[in-house]
Write an enzyme that holds these catalytic residues in place. Structure first.
Site, PDB file in Angstrom:
ATOM      1  N   TYR A  62      50.814  32.147  29.563  1.00  0.00           N
ATOM      2  CA  TYR A  62      51.528  32.146  28.272  1.00  0.00           C
ATOM      3  C   TYR A  62      50.649  31.530  27.183  1.00  0.00           C
ATOM      4  CZ  TYR A  62      54.580  30.490  24.553  1.00  0.00           C
ATOM      5  OH  TYR A  62      55.108  30.212  23.322  1.00  0.00           O
ATOM      6  N   LYS A  86      48.788  33.084  23.437  1.00  0.00           N
ATOM      7  CA  LYS A  86      48.828  32.531  22.076  1.00  0.00           C
ATOM      8  C   LYS A  86      47.405  32.265  21.574  1.00  0.00           C
ATOM      9  CE  LYS A  86      53.305  32.458  21.579  1.00  0.00           C
ATOM     10  NZ  LYS A  86      53.965  33.467  20.748  1.00  0.00           N
ATOM     11  N   SER A 140      51.887  28.152  18.991  1.00  0.00           N
ATOM     12  CA  SER A 140      52.547  27.093  19.754  1.00  0.00           C
ATOM     13  C   SER A 140      51.604  25.927  19.942  1.00  0.00           C
ATOM     14  CB  SER A 140      52.941  27.670  21.122  1.00  0.00           C
ATOM     15  OG  SER A 140      53.314  26.646  22.007  1.00  0.00           O
TER      16      SER A 140
HETATM   17  P1  NAD Z   1      63.368  34.040  22.153  1.00  0.00           P
HETATM   18  O1  NAD Z   1      63.103  34.599  23.503  1.00  0.00           O
HETATM   19  O2  NAD Z   1      64.713  33.511  21.853  1.00  0.00           O
HETATM   20  O3  NAD Z   1      62.992  35.110  21.025  1.00  0.00           O
HETATM   21  C1  NAD Z   1      61.998  36.086  21.236  1.00  0.00           C
HETATM   22  C2  NAD Z   1      62.594  37.421  20.843  1.00  0.00           C
HETATM   23  O4  NAD Z   1      61.598  38.433  20.998  1.00  0.00           O
HETATM   24  C3  NAD Z   1      63.783  37.818  21.740  1.00  0.00           C
HETATM   25  O5  NAD Z   1      64.848  38.206  20.897  1.00  0.00           O
HETATM   26  C4  NAD Z   1      63.256  38.977  22.555  1.00  0.00           C
HETATM   27  O6  NAD Z   1      64.282  39.893  22.862  1.00  0.00           O
HETATM   28  C5  NAD Z   1      62.196  39.557  21.633  1.00  0.00           C
HETATM   29  N1  NAD Z   1      61.095  40.260  22.295  1.00  0.00           N
HETATM   30  C6  NAD Z   1      60.314  39.840  23.321  1.00  0.00           C
HETATM   31  N2  NAD Z   1      59.390  40.763  23.617  1.00  0.00           N
HETATM   32  C7  NAD Z   1      59.566  41.794  22.749  1.00  0.00           C
HETATM   33  C8  NAD Z   1      58.913  43.036  22.564  1.00  0.00           C
HETATM   34  N3  NAD Z   1      57.906  43.418  23.336  1.00  0.00           N
HETATM   35  N4  NAD Z   1      59.348  43.841  21.556  1.00  0.00           N
HETATM   36  C9  NAD Z   1      60.389  43.467  20.781  1.00  0.00           C
HETATM   37  N5  NAD Z   1      61.064  42.315  20.929  1.00  0.00           N
HETATM   38  C10 NAD Z   1      60.646  41.493  21.909  1.00  0.00           C
HETATM   39  O7  NAD Z   1      62.256  32.909  21.895  1.00  0.00           O
HETATM   40  P2  NAD Z   1      62.107  31.868  20.709  1.00  0.00           P
HETATM   41  O8  NAD Z   1      62.256  30.526  21.278  1.00  0.00           O
HETATM   42  O9  NAD Z   1      62.928  32.270  19.537  1.00  0.00           O
HETATM   43  O10 NAD Z   1      60.546  32.056  20.389  1.00  0.00           O
HETATM   44  C11 NAD Z   1      60.091  32.894  19.363  1.00  0.00           C
HETATM   45  C12 NAD Z   1      58.577  32.846  19.331  1.00  0.00           C
HETATM   46  O11 NAD Z   1      58.165  31.503  19.126  1.00  0.00           O
HETATM   47  C13 NAD Z   1      57.899  33.311  20.613  1.00  0.00           C
HETATM   48  O12 NAD Z   1      56.751  34.053  20.281  1.00  0.00           O
HETATM   49  C14 NAD Z   1      57.525  32.025  21.296  1.00  0.00           C
HETATM   50  O13 NAD Z   1      56.385  32.182  22.128  1.00  0.00           O
HETATM   51  C15 NAD Z   1      57.222  31.132  20.114  1.00  0.00           C
HETATM   52  N6  NAD Z   1      57.387  29.710  20.411  1.00  0.00           N
HETATM   53  C16 NAD Z   1      58.568  29.263  20.930  1.00  0.00           C
HETATM   54  C17 NAD Z   1      58.722  27.915  21.228  1.00  0.00           C
HETATM   55  C18 NAD Z   1      59.993  27.398  21.853  1.00  0.00           C
HETATM   56  O14 NAD Z   1      59.947  26.333  22.483  1.00  0.00           O
HETATM   57  N7  NAD Z   1      61.134  28.059  21.690  1.00  0.00           N
HETATM   58  C19 NAD Z   1      57.662  27.028  20.984  1.00  0.00           C
HETATM   59  C20 NAD Z   1      56.478  27.527  20.440  1.00  0.00           C
HETATM   60  C21 NAD Z   1      56.355  28.880  20.157  1.00  0.00           C
HETATM   61  C1  WQD Z   2      59.927  18.560  27.480  1.00  0.00           C
HETATM   62  C2  WQD Z   2      59.911  17.278  28.298  1.00  0.00           C
HETATM   63  C3  WQD Z   2      59.489  17.592  30.655  1.00  0.00           C
HETATM   64  C4  WQD Z   2      63.185  19.656  31.659  1.00  0.00           C
HETATM   65  C5  WQD Z   2      57.331  23.842  26.440  1.00  0.00           C
HETATM   66  C6  WQD Z   2      56.145  24.746  26.468  1.00  0.00           C
HETATM   67  C7  WQD Z   2      55.478  24.771  25.123  1.00  0.00           C
HETATM   68  C8  WQD Z   2      56.479  25.126  24.021  1.00  0.00           C
HETATM   69  C9  WQD Z   2      57.668  24.228  24.071  1.00  0.00           C
HETATM   70  C10 WQD Z   2      56.461  27.521  23.728  1.00  0.00           C
HETATM   71  C11 WQD Z   2      58.787  17.258  29.340  1.00  0.00           C
HETATM   72  C12 WQD Z   2      60.866  17.019  30.410  1.00  0.00           C
HETATM   73  C13 WQD Z   2      62.176  19.021  30.973  1.00  0.00           C
HETATM   74  C14 WQD Z   2      63.956  18.929  32.596  1.00  0.00           C
HETATM   75  C15 WQD Z   2      62.682  16.953  32.069  1.00  0.00           C
HETATM   76  N1  WQD Z   2      56.993  26.451  24.176  1.00  0.00           N
HETATM   77  N2  WQD Z   2      61.928  17.697  31.173  1.00  0.00           N
HETATM   78  N3  WQD Z   2      63.675  17.590  32.760  1.00  0.00           N
HETATM   79  O1  WQD Z   2      56.958  21.410  28.399  1.00  0.00           O
HETATM   80  O2  WQD Z   2      56.919  20.065  26.253  1.00  0.00           O
HETATM   81  O3  WQD Z   2      56.888  22.512  26.147  1.00  0.00           O
HETATM   82  O4  WQD Z   2      58.233  24.257  25.393  1.00  0.00           O
HETATM   83  O5  WQD Z   2      55.442  27.668  23.161  1.00  0.00           O
HETATM   84  O6  WQD Z   2      54.453  25.710  25.200  1.00  0.00           O
HETATM   85  O7  WQD Z   2      55.245  24.280  27.458  1.00  0.00           O
HETATM   86  O8  WQD Z   2      58.964  21.415  26.841  1.00  0.00           O
HETATM   87  O9  WQD Z   2      61.391  21.240  27.074  1.00  0.00           O
HETATM   88  O10 WQD Z   2      60.034  22.045  29.048  1.00  0.00           O
HETATM   89  O11 WQD Z   2      59.882  19.666  28.374  1.00  0.00           O
HETATM   90  O12 WQD Z   2      62.455  15.752  32.258  1.00  0.00           O
HETATM   91  O13 WQD Z   2      64.843  19.435  33.275  1.00  0.00           O
HETATM   92  O14 WQD Z   2      61.137  17.217  29.049  1.00  0.00           O
HETATM   93  O15 WQD Z   2      58.884  16.993  31.765  1.00  0.00           O
HETATM   94  O16 WQD Z   2      58.318  15.942  29.399  1.00  0.00           O
HETATM   95  P1  WQD Z   2      57.358  21.272  26.999  1.00  0.00           P
HETATM   96  P2  WQD Z   2      60.135  21.173  27.861  1.00  0.00           P
END
Ligand code: NAD
Ligand code: WQD
Length: 340
Positions: free
Chosen positions: A150, A154, A124
């Site tokens: 979190y 990572k 991430s």
């Molecule tokens: P999500 O929660 O939709 O998907 C994660 C999946 O993992 C879910 O289906 C959940 O049931 C499963 N899971 C969690 N813990 C588990 C475990 N211990 N064993 C088996 N299954 C498990 O989230 P997502 O948005 O699809 O994110 C996927 C990955 O990408 C995550 O690792 C997240 O940290 C990373 N990521 C997400 C974002 C984002 O903004 N969505 C950004 C950067 C990184």
């Molecule tokens: C985006 C922008 C808020 C909600 C997060 C995690 C990051 C990654 C992606 C997993 C910001 C603004 C939000 C609202 C708002 N995830 N906002 N009103 O914080 O950039 O990133 O998700 O790895 O690790 O930190 O994403 O979607 O929460 O916010 O104004 O109700 O929207 O302030 O500027 P963020 P976000």
């Protein structure tokens, strides 16, 4: 390839299943469904004509992981499984370290026993912490920092993989650092389905638009950015999914452990995203300005050139596409997968 996709029933995982099928791969999903539903994989089948095999189980459950790896031969793993809510991780750090770190250690240990060494990890942009504006756009060489439990999971897992690769040349790790994934498959069949009140901007916007929430609060309009609202690198989830397929094609060629940004390279402000969404829906979105959210960076966006050089991949979809597809998903599925 035969892929083991942990967390494959989730938001990014389900879109990646579709992209993997389109590229001719076979997918087995291991997911404990703690933040998803098997319905997403039924929808994957409706899109791609193929349903991934689903094993409902936890990556921290060694017996389950072992039996999956004993039962079939896998060419590579994409590891999405994990908890991902920054705020929740502050309140429940142990759960995040146990689930994300301890779970991944079990998975990696069983993979080496079964000699499956090609591994794509969901990292991430959070590993860049609260970036110094001088380092924007962020290259993979930018300083790393954890600003939440979190983020620490990572960062630590990246470090585990770097040192494992240094010690054993059979490993090939790709650490894919996603920026802000949003949007949905153009069919409107799969999309983001957070439980409870969304923490992230796009699902909050779509739930306001569909009437589940009253209005959006934009957190801060006094940032040192062109319109005063925060800037992020929003990336369409289908571009992200295709990025995984492009990465898989190269995972075995790249030695050791390689970190790669997956973003568009474009900085989009909260106000700009709201305007794009209003255009997609054709009506104003109820919103107001509120105070800053603690811990938010003013701006964070990627330099995605390494992904282009290594994988031949670039994001194709823009903010209007992201908003159109997010709205298509939410308006067809106002309550997500519930009630499907
Ligand atoms: P999500 O929660 O939709 O998907 C994660 C999946 O993992 C879910 O289906 C959940 O049931 C499963 N899971 C969690 N813990 C588990 C475990 N211990 N064993 C088996 N299954 C498990 O989230 P997502 O948005 O699809 O994110 C996927 C990955 O990408 C995550 O690792 C997240 O940290 C990373 N990521 C997400 C974002 C984002 O903004 N969505 C950004 C950067 C990184
Ligand atoms: C985006 C922008 C808020 C909600 C997060 C995690 C990051 C990654 C992606 C997993 C910001 C603004 C939000 C609202 C708002 N995830 N906002 N009103 O914080 O950039 O990133 O998700 O790895 O690790 O930190 O994403 O979607 O929460 O916010 O104004 O109700 O929207 O302030 O500027 P963020 P976000």
């Amino acid at each position: 390839m035969h892929l083991l996709v942990t967390g494959g029933a989730g938001y990014i995982g389900s879109h990646t299943c579709v992209a993997a099928h389109a590229a001719g791969h076979t997918v087995t999903v291991l997911d404990n469904l703690c933040n998803s539903s098997a319905e997403s994989l039924a929808r994957v089948e409706r899109i791609s004509g193929r349903r991934p095999r689903l094993i409902v189980g936890d990556i921290a459950d060694r017996a389950v992981v072992r039996s999956v790896l004993d039962s079939e031969k896998f060419d590579a793993v994409i590891h999405f499984a994990g908890l991902k809510a920054v705020g929740e991780s502050v309140a429940k750090p142990w759960e995040y370290y146990q689930n994300n770190v301890a779970g991944t250690l079990v998975l990696l240990d069983e993979l080496r026993r079964h000699e499956v060494f090609d591994f794509v990890f969901s990292s991430s942009a959070t590993v860049y912490g609260n970036p110094d504006p001088a380092n924007l756009p962020l290259r993979e060489t930018a300083p790393l920092a954890a600003v939440s439990p979190y983020g620490a999971t990572k960062l630590w897992l990246e470090e585990v993989m770097r040192s494992m690769a240094a010690a054993d040349p059979r490993w090939h790790f790709l650490l894919l650092r996603y920026f802000n994934p949003v949007g949905a498959h153009e069919s409107g069949l799969i999309g983001e389905d957070p439980s409870g009140i969304p923490n992230n901007l796009m699902p909050y916007i779509t739930q306001v638009a569909v009437g589940r929430l009253k209005e959006l609060t934009i957190f801060g309009n006094d940032y040192p950015t062109p319109d005063g609202t925060c800037q992020r690198d929003y990336i369409h989830v289908c571009d992200l999914a295709e990025g995984h397929v492009a990465a898989l094609a190269k995972v075995r060629e790249l030695p050791g452990c390689t970190a790669v940004n997956l973003g568009t390279g474009n900085a989009v402000s909260v106000a700009q995203l709201v305007a794009s969404f209003e255009k997609a829906v054709g009506r104003p979105l109820p919103h107001r300005y509120g105070p800053r959210r603690p811990g938010d960076a003013a701006a964070c966006w990627a330099d995605p050139s390494k992904a282009r050089e290594l994988f031949g991949w670039t994001a194709k979809r823009n903010a209007d596409d992201m908003c159109r597809d997010a709205w298509n998903w939410q308006s067809r599925n106002p309550n997500g997968y519930r009630g499907a």
